[in-house]
Motif scaffolding. Structure first.
Motif, PDB file in Angstrom:
ATOM      1  N   LYS A 204       0.839  -1.203   0.000  1.00 59.67           N
ATOM      2  CA  LYS A 204       0.000   0.000   0.000  1.00 59.67           C
ATOM      3  C   LYS A 204       0.878   1.258   0.000  1.00 59.67           C
ATOM      4  N   GLU A 205       1.929   1.172   0.795  1.00 60.04           N
ATOM      5  CA  GLU A 205       2.834   2.319   0.956  1.00 60.04           C
ATOM      6  C   GLU A 205       3.406   2.783  -0.396  1.00 60.04           C
ATOM      7  N   GLU A 208       0.672   4.274  -2.660  1.00 53.55           N
ATOM      8  CA  GLU A 208       0.293   5.624  -2.198  1.00 53.55           C
ATOM      9  C   GLU A 208       1.368   6.649  -2.565  1.00 53.55           C
ATOM     10  N   TRP A 209       2.613   6.201  -2.494  1.00 56.77           N
ATOM     11  CA  TRP A 209       3.715   7.100  -2.870  1.00 56.77           C
ATOM     12  C   TRP A 209       3.598   7.486  -4.351  1.00 56.77           C
ATOM     13  N   GLU A 211       0.937   7.650  -6.148  1.00 55.85           N
ATOM     14  CA  GLU A 211      -0.213   8.550  -6.324  1.00 55.85           C
ATOM     15  C   GLU A 211       0.074   9.950  -5.767  1.00 55.85           C
ATOM     16  N   LYS A 212       0.629   9.970  -4.555  1.00 54.69           N
ATOM     17  CA  LYS A 212       0.868  11.254  -3.878  1.00 54.69           C
ATOM     18  C   LYS A 212       1.875  12.108  -4.667  1.00 54.69           C
ATOM     19  N   GLU A 213       2.926  11.450  -5.154  1.00 50.04           N
ATOM     20  CA  GLU A 213       3.976  12.187  -5.880  1.00 50.04           C
ATOM     21  C   GLU A 213       3.640  12.340  -7.364  1.00 50.04           C
ATOM     22  N   LYS A 214       2.496  11.811  -7.756  1.00 49.05           N
ATOM     23  CA  LYS A 214       2.052  11.839  -9.170  1.00 49.05           C
ATOM     24  C   LYS A 214       3.142  11.313 -10.107  1.00 49.05           C
ATOM     25  N   LYS A 255       9.953   1.829  -2.927  1.00 47.66           N
ATOM     26  CA  LYS A 255       9.759   2.756  -4.052  1.00 47.66           C
ATOM     27  C   LYS A 255      10.236   2.107  -5.350  1.00 47.66           C
TER      28      LYS A 255
END
Ligand code: KG4
Ligand code: ZN
Length: 355
Positions: A204-205, A208-209, A211-214, A255
């Motif tokens: 998930k982490e 989400e990274w 998505e958040k950082e596009k 990542k």
């Protein structure tokens, strides 16, 4: 019965196949690989591959013959009519081992000799059946050939004539998988498998990274009308992202896995979009996929969905017949092999998908 030989890269394969209804039955399929030796160098070393192939090719052929019905290879040989061999494309040293072995054996054992284009072998893997009543591809068909050395779209018309429609202008899809896996620290070799593994492991982490950082990698040439493709820019985009993260001390294994997922999706998006265009242009009855990258589960799922939406039948080889193997060369001999005189057969490293 056909004895097929495959030696284009680091694999050495021999198989026995025969025609089965409208498809191909595999009686035996044996493979030896020098992959472990190449791992430490981060890629295939042609000289090492060819030397290993010289050592293993005869034992591999004998084993393939003995696996047919469990008799001595000399006995099994009596049932063989034809020797089929890949004459290209591939690495010269490796091809020579297969081609010269096939020529000598065809001469000494007095068998017919058939040459098979390796890329057509990848497509012909779709004719291999597990059961006699299993369906085989109906022509016409669009074929997506995705391997470590090639990425091409071909059309096979109703008469079995092959036409090249488009392909990569630079790196092959498999090559992009291999190079990107290395950049992401996932593997030195057989990157496609490692990227797929990382894609499945990302948590998930990592998602989400992204998505958040596009974070979005490019989908090169996805909008262009032509069927040409390009994957080298995608690999460079992975490099930039890795360098950016490492410079900012933001790099983490998670990542890396998230980037692997995004990379896999980017390649599949492009391959599916181009295949969709080819189906739209040519209106075939079937869609076929083949080559090492055809083992990728996301690609298989997405092509299956596309074929359903566009009303064409979809064929994908079993996983073991996606990456290089000799059974697909036997199938290639049945689907589109060409008989040759021993003196006329030459290895051709740069043979096109349609020669
Ligand atoms: O067809 P192949 O065995 O050899 C050539 O003819 O080139 O293809 C090898 C390529 C490699 O680049 C490898 O990374 C890729 O196929 N490959 C995959 C997967 N398995 C193998 N790529 C993506 N996903 C996979 N599961
Ligand atoms: Zn191949």
């Amino acid at each position: 019965m056909i004895l097929a030989i495959e030696s284009t890269m680091d694999e050495t394969g021999a198989a026995v196949v025969s025609l089965w209804g409208k498809g191909v039955k595999v009686w035996s399929n044996v493979k030896a690989s020098s992959a472990e030796m190449h791992k430490k160098y981060g890629g295939v070393i042609p000289e090492i591959a060819a030397r290993e192939q010289v050592k293993v090719i005869l034992p591999v052929i004998k084993e393939a013959l003995e696996k047919v019905k469990g008799k001595k290879w000399q006995e099994e040989l009596k049932g063989i009519e034809t020797i089929a061999v890949t004459h290209g494309p591939g690495m010269m040293g490796s091809l020579l081992v297969g081609v010269e072995t096939a020529k000598v054996l065809a001469s000494v054992w007095e068998k017919k000799l058939v040459k098979v284009n390796h890329m057509i072998g990848h497509m012909a893997a779709n004719w291999i059946k597990d059961e006699e009543n299993e369906l085989v591809p109906e022509l016409s068909a669009i074929g997506l050939v995705v391997s470590g050395g090639h990425t091409d779209l071909v059309m096979v018309d109703g008469d079995g004539k092959w036409k090249w429609l488009g392909g990569t202008r630079d790196d092959a899809a498999g090559e992009a998988f291999d190079k990107s896996a290395r950049l992401l620290g996932l593997s030195d070799y057989l990157g496609g498998v490692m990227i797929e593994k990382a894609m499945k492991e990302v948590g998930k982490e990592g998602i989400e990274w992204l998505e958040k950082e596009k974070i979005k990698l490019p989908r090169p040439m996805i909008g262009s009308k032509s069927l040409d493709m390009s994957f080298s820019g995608l690999k460079t985009a992975v490099l930039h992202e890795v360098v950016r993260l490492k410079k900012g001390r933001e790099w983490s294994e998670e990542k890396g896995k998230a980037l692997a997922k995004e990379f896999n999706e980017a390649v599949v998006d492009v391959l599916v979009a181009k295949t969709e265009r080819a189906i739209g242009d040519c209106q075939p009855r079937s869609l076929l996929v083949g080559g090492g990258v055809a083992a990728n589960s996301l690609l298989r799922e997405r092509l299956e969905k596309l074929a359903k939406e566009m009303g064409v039948s979809f064929f994908k080889p079993e996983m073991k017949y996606c990456t290089d193997n000799a059974a697909m060369i036997g199938a290639g001999a049945i689907v589109r092999g060409e008989e040759v005189k021993i003196k006329d057969l030459r290895a051709d490293p740069s043979l096109g998908v349609v020669d």
